[in-house]
Structure formats: C-alpha cells, structure tokens
Design a protein around this motif. Sequence first.
Motif, PDB file in Angstrom:
ATOM      1  N   GLY A   1       0.637  -1.425  -0.032  1.00  0.00           N
ATOM      2  CA  GLY A   1      -0.123   0.112   0.035  1.00  0.00           C
ATOM      3  C   GLY A   1       0.847   1.247   0.097  1.00  0.00           C
ATOM      4  N   ARG A   2       1.769   1.130   0.519  1.00  0.00           N
ATOM      5  CA  ARG A   2       2.939   2.202   0.435  1.00  0.00           C
ATOM      6  C   ARG A   2       3.802   2.437  -0.759  1.00  0.00           C
ATOM      7  NH1 ARG A   2       5.858   1.278   6.410  1.00  0.00           N
ATOM      8  NH2 ARG A   2       3.982   0.856   7.662  1.00  0.00           N
ATOM      9  N   GLY A   3       3.592   1.466  -1.575  1.00  0.00           N
ATOM     10  CA  GLY A   3       4.402   1.294  -2.785  1.00  0.00           C
ATOM     11  C   GLY A   3       5.833   1.106  -2.515  1.00  0.00           C
ATOM     12  N   ARG A   4       6.350   0.193  -1.420  1.00  0.00           N
ATOM     13  CA  ARG A   4       7.880   0.212  -1.067  1.00  0.00           C
ATOM     14  C   ARG A   4       8.151  -1.296  -1.046  1.00  0.00           C
ATOM     15  NH1 ARG A   4       7.603   4.338  -2.710  1.00  0.00           N
ATOM     16  NH2 ARG A   4       8.094   6.454  -1.769  1.00  0.00           N
ATOM     17  N   LEU A   5       7.387  -2.228  -1.636  1.00  0.00           N
ATOM     18  CA  LEU A   5       7.732  -3.602  -1.603  1.00  0.00           C
ATOM     19  C   LEU A   5       7.892  -4.144  -2.947  1.00  0.00           C
ATOM     20  CD1 LEU A   5       7.686  -6.376   0.376  1.00  0.00           C
ATOM     21  CD2 LEU A   5       5.161  -6.674  -0.397  1.00  0.00           C
ATOM     22  N   TYR A   6       8.909  -5.193  -3.069  1.00  0.00           N
ATOM     23  CA  TYR A   6       9.106  -5.997  -4.205  1.00  0.00           C
ATOM     24  C   TYR A   6       9.085  -7.228  -3.781  1.00  0.00           C
ATOM     25  CZ  TYR A   6      11.782  -8.009  -7.993  1.00  0.00           C
ATOM     26  OH  TYR A   6      12.107  -8.960  -9.129  1.00  0.00           O
ATOM     27  N   ARG A   7       8.317  -8.167  -4.292  1.00  0.00           N
ATOM     28  CA  ARG A   7       8.179  -9.540  -4.135  1.00  0.00           C
ATOM     29  C   ARG A   7       8.898 -10.351  -5.053  1.00  0.00           C
ATOM     30  NH1 ARG A   7       3.490 -11.483  -1.242  1.00  0.00           N
ATOM     31  NH2 ARG A   7       2.095  -9.607  -0.586  1.00  0.00           N
ATOM     32  N   VAL A   8      10.017 -11.137  -4.736  1.00  0.00           N
ATOM     33  CA  VAL A   8      10.531 -12.013  -5.506  1.00  0.00           C
ATOM     34  C   VAL A   8       9.791 -13.300  -5.981  1.00  0.00           C
ATOM     35  CG1 VAL A   8      12.744 -13.524  -5.639  1.00  0.00           C
ATOM     36  CG2 VAL A   8      12.680 -11.576  -4.310  1.00  0.00           C
ATOM     37  N   SER A   9       9.853 -13.406  -7.225  1.00  0.00           N
ATOM     38  CA  SER A   9       8.845 -14.315  -7.928  1.00  0.00           C
ATOM     39  C   SER A   9       9.874 -15.509  -8.680  1.00  0.00           C
ATOM     40  CB  SER A   9       7.935 -13.694  -8.716  1.00  0.00           C
ATOM     41  OG  SER A   9       6.789 -14.965  -9.218  1.00  0.00           O
ATOM     42  N   ALA A  10       9.343 -16.543  -8.541  1.00  0.00           N
ATOM     43  CA  ALA A  10       9.853 -17.690  -9.257  1.00  0.00           C
ATOM     44  C   ALA A  10       9.679 -17.551 -10.932  1.00  0.00           C
ATOM     45  CB  ALA A  10       9.589 -19.118  -8.768  1.00  0.00           C
ATOM     46  N   GLU A  11       8.614 -16.939 -10.970  1.00  0.00           N
ATOM     47  CA  GLU A  11       8.320 -16.591 -12.623  1.00  0.00           C
ATOM     48  C   GLU A  11       9.093 -15.766 -13.390  1.00  0.00           C
ATOM     49  OE1 GLU A  11       4.305 -15.132 -12.515  1.00  0.00           O
ATOM     50  OE2 GLU A  11       3.449 -16.854 -11.800  1.00  0.00           O
ATOM     51  N   GLU A  12      10.124 -15.083 -12.566  1.00  0.00           N
ATOM     52  CA  GLU A  12      10.972 -14.273 -13.434  1.00  0.00           C
ATOM     53  C   GLU A  12      12.444 -14.886 -13.322  1.00  0.00           C
ATOM     54  OE1 GLU A  12      11.445 -10.435 -10.943  1.00  0.00           O
ATOM     55  OE2 GLU A  12       9.138 -10.183 -10.769  1.00  0.00           O
ATOM     56  N   GLY A  13      12.580 -16.042 -12.934  1.00  0.00           N
ATOM     57  CA  GLY A  13      13.936 -16.755 -12.846  1.00  0.00           C
ATOM     58  C   GLY A  13      14.386 -17.430 -11.561  1.00  0.00           C
TER      59      GLY A  13
ATOM     60  N   ASN B   1      13.189   3.696   2.676  1.00  0.00           N
ATOM     61  CA  ASN B   1      13.534   2.303   2.686  1.00  0.00           C
ATOM     62  C   ASN B   1      12.503   1.411   1.319  1.00  0.00           C
ATOM     63  OD1 ASN B   1      15.235   2.872   4.844  1.00  0.00           O
ATOM     64  ND2 ASN B   1      13.393   2.249   6.352  1.00  0.00           N
ATOM     65  N   VAL B   2      13.477   0.596   1.027  1.00  0.00           N
ATOM     66  CA  VAL B   2      12.765  -0.558   0.053  1.00  0.00           C
ATOM     67  C   VAL B   2      12.838  -1.920   0.693  1.00  0.00           C
ATOM     68  CG1 VAL B   2      12.692  -1.619  -2.205  1.00  0.00           C
ATOM     69  CG2 VAL B   2      13.062   1.091  -1.849  1.00  0.00           C
ATOM     70  N   TYR B   3      11.829  -2.529   0.860  1.00  0.00           N
ATOM     71  CA  TYR B   3      11.618  -3.853   1.292  1.00  0.00           C
ATOM     72  C   TYR B   3      11.418  -5.154   0.285  1.00  0.00           C
ATOM     73  CZ  TYR B   3      10.632  -1.291   5.545  1.00  0.00           C
ATOM     74  OH  TYR B   3      10.795  -0.469   6.564  1.00  0.00           O
ATOM     75  N   VAL B   4      12.125  -6.017   0.420  1.00  0.00           N
ATOM     76  CA  VAL B   4      12.103  -7.310  -0.465  1.00  0.00           C
ATOM     77  C   VAL B   4      11.707  -8.491   0.162  1.00  0.00           C
ATOM     78  CG1 VAL B   4      13.471  -8.862  -1.898  1.00  0.00           C
ATOM     79  CG2 VAL B   4      14.067  -6.409  -1.775  1.00  0.00           C
ATOM     80  N   HIS B   5      10.817  -8.953  -0.390  1.00  0.00           N
ATOM     81  CA  HIS B   5       9.837  -9.983   0.360  1.00  0.00           C
ATOM     82  C   HIS B   5      10.310 -11.521  -0.592  1.00  0.00           C
ATOM     83  CE1 HIS B   5       6.579 -12.942   1.051  1.00  0.00           C
ATOM     84  NE2 HIS B   5       6.879 -12.898   2.457  1.00  0.00           N
ATOM     85  N   GLY B   6      10.630 -12.516   0.097  1.00  0.00           N
ATOM     86  CA  GLY B   6      10.811 -13.822  -0.665  1.00  0.00           C
ATOM     87  C   GLY B   6      12.240 -14.117  -1.234  1.00  0.00           C
ATOM     88  N   ALA B   7      13.116 -13.482  -0.720  1.00  0.00           N
ATOM     89  CA  ALA B   7      14.346 -13.584  -1.101  1.00  0.00           C
ATOM     90  C   ALA B   7      15.146 -14.964  -0.437  1.00  0.00           C
ATOM     91  CB  ALA B   7      15.388 -12.435  -0.678  1.00  0.00           C
ATOM     92  N   GLU B   8      15.966 -15.596  -1.303  1.00  0.00           N
ATOM     93  CA  GLU B   8      16.342 -16.876  -1.012  1.00  0.00           C
ATOM     94  C   GLU B   8      17.909 -16.838  -1.187  1.00  0.00           C
ATOM     95  OE1 GLU B   8      14.199 -20.135  -2.316  1.00  0.00           O
ATOM     96  OE2 GLU B   8      12.236 -19.661  -1.682  1.00  0.00           O
ATOM     97  N   PHE B   9      18.655 -17.558  -0.305  1.00  0.00           N
ATOM     98  CA  PHE B   9      20.172 -17.629  -0.559  1.00  0.00           C
ATOM     99  C   PHE B   9      20.721 -19.050  -0.274  1.00  0.00           C
ATOM    100  CE2 PHE B   9      19.127 -13.293   0.710  1.00  0.00           C
ATOM    101  CZ  PHE B   9      19.779 -12.456  -0.327  1.00  0.00           C
ATOM    102  N   LEU B  10      21.295 -19.426  -1.029  1.00  0.00           N
ATOM    103  CA  LEU B  10      22.481 -20.721  -0.865  1.00  0.00           C
ATOM    104  C   LEU B  10      23.505 -20.226   0.105  1.00  0.00           C
ATOM    105  CD1 LEU B  10      22.095 -22.375  -4.253  1.00  0.00           C
ATOM    106  CD2 LEU B  10      20.666 -22.974  -2.271  1.00  0.00           C
ATOM    107  N   VAL B  11      23.827 -21.039   0.791  1.00  0.00           N
ATOM    108  CA  VAL B  11      25.034 -20.776   1.684  1.00  0.00           C
ATOM    109  C   VAL B  11      26.264 -20.927   0.749  1.00  0.00           C
ATOM    110  CG1 VAL B  11      26.515 -21.609   3.620  1.00  0.00           C
ATOM    111  CG2 VAL B  11      23.885 -21.390   3.705  1.00  0.00           C
ATOM    112  N   PRO B  12      26.956 -19.581   0.650  1.00  0.00           N
ATOM    113  CA  PRO B  12      28.327 -19.766  -0.064  1.00  0.00           C
ATOM    114  C   PRO B  12      29.539 -20.526   0.409  1.00  0.00           C
ATOM    115  CG  PRO B  12      28.138 -17.675   1.060  1.00  0.00           C
ATOM    116  CD  PRO B  12      26.971 -18.601   1.349  1.00  0.00           C
TER     117      PRO B  12
END
Length: 583
Positions: A24-36, A64-75
């Motif tokens: 609603g604030r326009g400050r969220l980016y959702r990570v989607s598997a459809e994008e890669g 501030n910009v918020y990212v939801h759904g990020a995933e990281f493999l352990v390097p």
Amino acid sequence: GSIARGHFDRGNSWEERICTELEGRGRLYRVSAEEGDVCDISLGLLQGHFLPPHLVDALHAGENVYVHGAEFLVPDSFYRAPPADWSAPGQRGTAANGSNGSGGGGRPSSAPVLRDLDRGRVRFSVQKPDFLCLRVVPVRGVRGPKCLEVHVIDAKASKAVKVSHLMQVTLYSLCITAWLNELALDEASAAAASSSSSSSSSSSTSSSTTSSSTSSSTTCSSSRNGEKFSALEGVAWARVSREGGVWLPQRAQGGAGPRKRKYSVGAPEEFELCVTVPMVQEMLYSIVPAVAETALSRVEWHFNGACASCGFAPLCRQDTQQKRSLSMVPFLADADARWLRSLIPPALRGSARDTGAPQASPPAASAALPAPVCGDIEDLQSALCGPHSLLSSGRLTDTQLRRVQRLLKFRHADRNLLHSLSPSKAAAPVASGSKVPQSESVSPVLRSAVNGTVEVNDVPNFYLPYQEDICVCLSLAEDPRTEALYGFSLCVRASPAFTEQCGGTLPDALLHPAAAVNSIDREVDVGGLLLDALGQCLRALSVLRPRPRVQFYTYSQAERELLYSVIVEWACAEKHSGVTQEA
C-alpha cells in the motif's frame, strides 16, 4: 498437530499483513520464481538489480525499500571459520585497531577456537529471510560515495522477541555478509579496486597533468560501478546493517474487543548484531564441528523444559528415561547437570552399568516403560551415600555442599546435620546417636528419579496457599491463529471438612462444572459464557456460611494472563457489565 498448524498459519497471516501494508505504501518488491531463479534474483538485488524504476527512485530519495521472498544458498566461504580480526556485519575494525574487544563487536581474547566446517558432515538449508530492507546511505558527505545497506528483518507473530528470533536473523545476516565478500561487493573489495584503478591510471599517464590523471581514475571507478551497481548511481559497495530486526504485531489502539484482536504494523524491534554474532559463530564453528566429529552415543546433551516445543522432544524424553541421565531431575539447568555429573568419582562412573544389566529396548507407544537400567542418577546416588559418601568424607567445600542441598532439595530436618559435616565444622563433634543421612532418603529429587514416584519436597512455596476450604480450577484454551479465547472449563472442589460445615452439600451452582468451546459450524461467545459462569460462581461463594477461604487456580501463567485480558477487554467494551463488575 493442530496447535502447531495454527501457530504456522498465524505467522503466515502476519507476514502477509506486513506485505499488504508495504504494498500500500509502494515500497515492496516480491521475489517471484516466474522471473527466474530465486537465488540468482536475490543476489542481484544485493546490487540493486531487478528493482522497478519507482523503487530505485525511492532508494535515491533516501527511503527504505523492502524485499520479500529472497532466498540465499550458503556460499562456500561460509564453511570457513572467520579470521581472528573479524568484526560484526556493517562494522569495520580489526584486532590491531582495538575493535576486537567487547565494546567493538569483535571476539574477545578468551573466545573459543573457531574451526572450519566439514561439508561432508555439515550442510545448510536455503536461507529465507522474510524481509530485506534496502537503503542507500551516504558514507563520506553528500557528494561522496554511497553504500547500499541491507537490513535483515524477520516477521514473527509472537508477543515478545525471543532468543531464537535473534539467532535466526543473525544467521541470515552472516550468510548475506559472506555473499557480499565472495562477490567482491563489500567495502574492502571496493577500496582495493579503486586503489588498483588509481595506480594503473597513474602509471599509464605519467606524462599527463594532474587533472587528466584524476579524470582517468574517476572513469575507471565509474566503469566498475557500472558493472556491479549499474542500477544505483553513485553506489560503490554494499554492506549488512549493524542492526537486525524482528517484526512483531502491535496491538492497535482501542482494540476490537476480546473475540477479535486488531494489530497494527509498526516498526520492527531492532537489536545490535555485534552482541549475537559471536554466540552464533561459536555455535557454528566451535560446537557444531565438535558434535559432528563425536560419536552419537558420546554427545552430551541435556533435556529440560526449554525442549518442550521441539519436535524431537518425545524421542529425547524417551532416551532420557532409558539412559537414566540427570535430565530426569526437573528444573535442572544444563550447567548444574554438568556440575553434579563432575562430582561422580571416576571409579563410580558406570559401575552399575558394567555389571551386565540388560539394556532396555525402546518402549512401544502404548506400553509401560521397561525396568530401568543404571545411569547417571544411580551413579550420583552411589557418590552421595554409602560408606565413602561425599557428604561424610569432607571432600565437598561449604559452597559445594550448599549447592548440592539446593539442587537436590534436601529436607530441612537433615540440613543442620549435613552442615555439621562440612569442612568448616569438621572439628565439631557429631551428637551421639546421629546418623549420616542417606541421600536417597534425604533428597526427594533423587528418590523421585530412582523410584519413578511423585515426591513432595521441603522447599518453601509462595504460590500455594497455607490453608483453603474451596479451590476454583479454571482452564482456558487460546486459538493460536487469533490469540482469542477458544474454550474454557470451570470446576469447584471443597474440602470434606468444609462440606460438613455446610450441611454435607454445596449449592448447585458450585457442584456442576461449566465449560464451553467454539465449534466449526457455530461460533460460540466463549468470553461471555466464561464471565457468566464466573459470576454465578462468585455469587454462590459469597452467600456461603461460614465464609470460606477460596483460592483460584489456572493451569499456567499464560492462561492466567488470558483470563485477565478477557475480563479487562469485556469490561472496556461495556459488555456483560453486571457480570464483569462482580468478576
């Protein structure tokens, strides 16, 4: 079970509530598997890529910009122990410049030795932080280089921040820090690249003027930014914030009544990572390698009340009962269990277990436990009683003797005699006919563990009443998804003596238990029914003669707080006002 699923659903609902608020604030980016690939996108976000233009503009505007759904493999670098000059994420400093002390966030000189992790024995799952808060911050003035700061936040539908929340956020922060170092996105890599570019530019244009050399260096630095931070103009490197965050629900002002509670999305609770990182690193690079290299049967662990919410608790409880470990002693801390185990002389360790006693097989779910085998409980009992008892040999100091008495709950009648056996009282003669008490009979804790019986200790208790005629027992059930009252039961018990004083019977309002519970097909006003039943009970108690001594009981502290909240919320909502005034 259903309760665990309810907690899980409530956590997902709270996380989605935060996402809706941020969208609603326009400050969220959702990570989607459809994008890669999600992991690749998450790494690109650490460089400002994949963000839509309006979020990039928000970053440059200092928001501030918020990212939801990020995933990281352990390097791969995460499996290597951090160097001795380590400092907390987002915090510069080495042992040489004095930041390695307790105030600078580094490991103190007395910290345990950290070792690399064996990838054949230790593996990490995909790291999934709930939210990443991205912000662009200036480093050296308004016109100087800028930094992309990553703030790790986890959403928890809990009433308060727990230690497990802090450890989880800290682990995510360490993983992202390792990725920044491995991708050469950190400040040290940026400084090294800038220094290398300046040196190369200076040697290739030695005959040029100072202004042309400066221009060439700036061009090289800009080309490096164009490669790694092309989406964020002026950003030279990235770092993890010094703080971690836990996003808890906050009760909205002027809530919606006792049946449906409203919560608002406030600001996350923040904490300093420099406090928690050393503890997590000690666990990862000191304790975990030692456990992984030790045979499973020789790994020391302690089962206590904190294990109740763990999914492995039933197996560990069964193993504790079979091995007869000191974990059978209730409310015994891990450090106290290790200390009691250290009192057992080596000659007595496993003495009863080496006699060829048959080992018990795992019991069936519905079968009774087999005959107990000998373990630490029996070894401790042998050490504290018998002809060479530690209590009578004078090998325990006064402090150790008092600690044994406190942990094993010795009877008050025997404490003076035990105190006379301490080293400081060794010269005092023992009264004629006195007998050194045996620990198995003196300690109700050991007696309960050895015999498997319920024993009463001699420790003063400030919660149970000294005298009572009637007890009112309340049990309340809370819906884990909404934190609302789901069901209750109320029953009254009177002592036989008081029942006789009342003519052999009690009023009907006290004889029949009251109960109510919500159902799937029909929502019941459980809070109103609870207060109605409580009001009827109080009215019946107030007319009893002689006037009784009444005590109210709840199963736990959480249920008592739930009862208080129901009464207060219904009183504030001006519902059932007559009943709540009596309650």
